[in-house]
Write a protein that holds these residues in place. Sequence first.
Motif, mmCIF file in Angstrom:
data_model
loop_
_atom_site.group_PDB
_atom_site.id
_atom_site.type_symbol
_atom_site.label_atom_id
_atom_site.label_comp_id
_atom_site.label_asym_id
_atom_site.label_seq_id
_atom_site.Cartn_x
_atom_site.Cartn_y
_atom_site.Cartn_z
ATOM 1 N N TYR A 1 -6.062 13.139 -8.030
ATOM 2 C CA TYR A 1 -6.941 12.140 -7.876
ATOM 3 C C TYR A 1 -8.752 12.791 -7.711
ATOM 4 O O TYR A 1 -9.361 12.093 -7.924
ATOM 5 C CB TYR A 1 -6.977 11.914 -6.157
ATOM 6 N N CYS A 21 -7.413 5.535 -6.290
ATOM 7 C CA CYS A 21 -7.132 6.678 -5.760
ATOM 8 C C CYS A 21 -8.254 8.212 -6.485
ATOM 9 O O CYS A 21 -8.644 9.091 -5.733
ATOM 10 C CB CYS A 21 -5.777 7.512 -5.326
ATOM 11 N N LYS A 27 2.683 6.067 -4.843
ATOM 12 C CA LYS A 27 1.995 5.426 -5.705
ATOM 13 C C LYS A 27 2.890 3.875 -6.269
ATOM 14 O O LYS A 27 4.208 4.137 -6.053
ATOM 15 C CB LYS A 27 2.100 6.014 -7.033
ATOM 16 N N ASP A 49 -3.786 5.295 -9.955
ATOM 17 C CA ASP A 49 -2.990 4.616 -8.608
ATOM 18 C C ASP A 49 -4.120 3.753 -8.035
ATOM 19 O O ASP A 49 -4.841 4.134 -6.646
ATOM 20 C CB ASP A 49 -2.377 5.745 -8.463
ATOM 21 N N HIS A 50 -2.810 3.188 -7.421
ATOM 22 C CA HIS A 50 -2.298 1.866 -5.845
ATOM 23 C C HIS A 50 -1.962 2.760 -5.392
ATOM 24 O O HIS A 50 -0.363 2.988 -5.592
ATOM 25 C CB HIS A 50 -2.683 0.444 -6.459
ATOM 26 N N THR A 51 -2.075 2.849 -4.081
ATOM 27 C CA THR A 51 -1.145 3.093 -3.211
ATOM 28 C C THR A 51 -0.917 2.972 -1.811
ATOM 29 O O THR A 51 -1.619 2.323 -1.743
ATOM 30 C CB THR A 51 -1.177 4.503 -3.241
#
Length: 806
Positions: free
Chosen positions: A268, A427, A445, A555-557
């Motif tokens: 990230y 991220c 994730k 990523d969306h986490t």
Amino acid sequence: MIDYSGNASGARRSKKRSSGDSPGDGQSVRSSGRQVNVRVKRTNNPPPGQCKRKATDTEEEDEQSEKKYRKCEKAGCSATYPVCFASSNERCAKNGYTSRWYHLSCGEHFCNECFDHYYRSHKDGYETYASWKKVWTSNGKSEPSLKAFMADQQLPFWVQCTKPACRKWRQLTKEIALTPTMAMSYRCGVKFNNTKIEGSDQCSQPEDLRVAEVIDSWWHSMLILPPLLKDSPASPFLAAYYPDCVGMSPSSCPGSGAELRVPGLSPYFQPFYQPNECGKALCVRPDMMELDELYEFPEFSRDPTMYLALRNLILAAWHRDCKEVLTPQKCAPHIVVRGLVRVRCVQEMDRVLHFMTRKGLINTGVLAVSRPLLPERYRSVSTVLLASTSWLYVVVLEARERIGGRVWDDASLGVTVGQGAQIVNGCVNNPIALMCEQMGIKMHKLGERCDLFQEGGHMTDTAIDKRMEFHFNAILDVVAEWRKDKTQNQDAPLGGVKEVYKNFLQESGIQFSELEEKVMQFHLSNLEYACGSTLDQVSARSWDHNEFFAQFSGDHTLLTRGYSALLLRLAQGLDIRTKCAVQSIDYSGDVIKVTSSKGSQWTAHKVLVTVPLTLLQKNLIQFYPPLPERKLKALNSLGAGIIEKIALQFPYRFWDKKVQGADYFGHVPPSPDQRGMFGVFYDLDPQGKQSVLMSVITGDAVPFVRDMGESEVVCECMKVLRQLFKEQEVPEPLNYFVTQWSKDVWSQMSYSFVKTGGSGEAYDIIAEDVQGKLFFAGEATNRHFPQTVTGAYLSGVREASKMSAV
């Protein structure tokens, strides 16, 4: 010809003449290689018809200098008598005469004899130069000149004594190659085999006079070549660039396009744009200065190489180790460049690092700081912050009995559930991801699969879902085309997409099935979730205004431990006063007076206001004098969006078999009037040990449940779940909660949106300070990243920078 200099070694030493044009009585001179004594009879009588003028010492010295010495031809160079640093061959002029001096800086020159040694193909040094030039040409973009060769390969290194009482700069011999380890441990008088030089204290020896000149502004303007660092920490990040375009030497970097990796670096952390890349938030062009950098460092506008070299080094060093404060002392040893310019680079490093700290690009997050990060001039103010944090000396006033505001975690269901925010959207370079890295917190994730279930238990064919998603995006493209030539006064509600949708169907002749129509409603529900409002209130012209700026990618986490873990760490060591609702802020005088509803009062030089947009719109805090009309108008042009959440704990995971490990699943509404009722369900335990689902209530469904009791909302949600999983038994929940942000006294909202007739500029206007006294932060002040915790955090960093600079 008689040589009057008497200087066999080449050092300047002129003899003084008597009056008259001849040497004085008994003076020894040389002629034809043989020493003779000449006796000349004095006479004070000039030849007939001539008036004799006495020659001055200065004239005679100039005459002899022209014969024996040559000045540097660079206009403005302060080196009256240059000395060759190269000493590459026996014919080197050293500090004597040469037909031409080549200027690198005001303290560094090489003679024509050393030039020839490397440049002429029949000379011994030519192969060395040719080999260097081959490497330089294959890796770099700049011209491989002999001056560049000398600066890159022949200039001696300079290093600073690490004794606090000394700190003098010393020139190393040309044969010694500086390394970061050496720079970190160097002491005057210590040889590089760690043996001490015998004799007097070497630190007492005076510093070379040339060092004092380096700090002057004119010295940098007289530098012929910009510094190009060797083995910079930025090298692995910038392998796709020509090294000399980003402040690094082509002679010590791999070829352009080589792939280097930093072991252990978070994926990230991507601080630099790669070539032909764009649209990543908090990313910088390594080969270009940004506007705020040019404003802060205008002296680098013509040639930014030195600034880029230092900035890129700092950013790379920070991302390689973000768990400790980055200081000039840690960076300086990695400035490996030959010549006096290293002294200047180390001096400039201090300024660049403090600027980047003040901007929140480095030394940010949840660092443990034992001493102030900024110089004293940035810390001499007292500040009151209404529910925020800063680097300045602050008092934080919080109306609630807890910190966090719209970030509020609940652990009563066996896992952490964010009643407010819990997801990180994108991220890469996100400061939330940085803080998680600093604290060793792992983010989960979120997968991309989101199966859509219909009431009746059927799963929607993925082909139908993709088809309707395509048409939904096509409708938004039509809206984007419509607004291109529309002014703010010609705005319309985003709810108009319904008309666009109908027109599209009529003109295209396409007919959708009943199921496809329902899937379209699901996508419209997601749009209302994103806006935090029904579409008839949202601006069609500016609903996605922030998409015109670079956004966080990747990523969306899910923060399985919630945001509270970060907030509690950020709050450590701060003077936070809870249950202190602010009633008024009087900024009419030199000192600002902040008064609470209980009558307590604080004074400060500056105040940062971070209360939610709704509270400012409803004048919950009285400002004296009132806020500017421009700001009030901007405040009211934004909408206060609301979404609600419901979380349910079950005795077992009844959804596992059907969902098959997906992080969430969607609910296709049976009719348009049921859109927004529990549109998406999230599995809040990715490990599969706990049985907790969380869902959202959006759009027109929000007012529908507002006056319901908590158990009634749960009952409605269970009806939906039992329809979605009709083929099996769905157990009663063991525990649950339902949020009520619309009724929360100190929030009354979830996040902002642009109302019809408004624009994204309102975010910037709300963020404007008032008289350098009142400052404003929060998600509704961040035009680039509204509606997010990240946006709120970055707005606080932004204001801290402004407050320290004003």
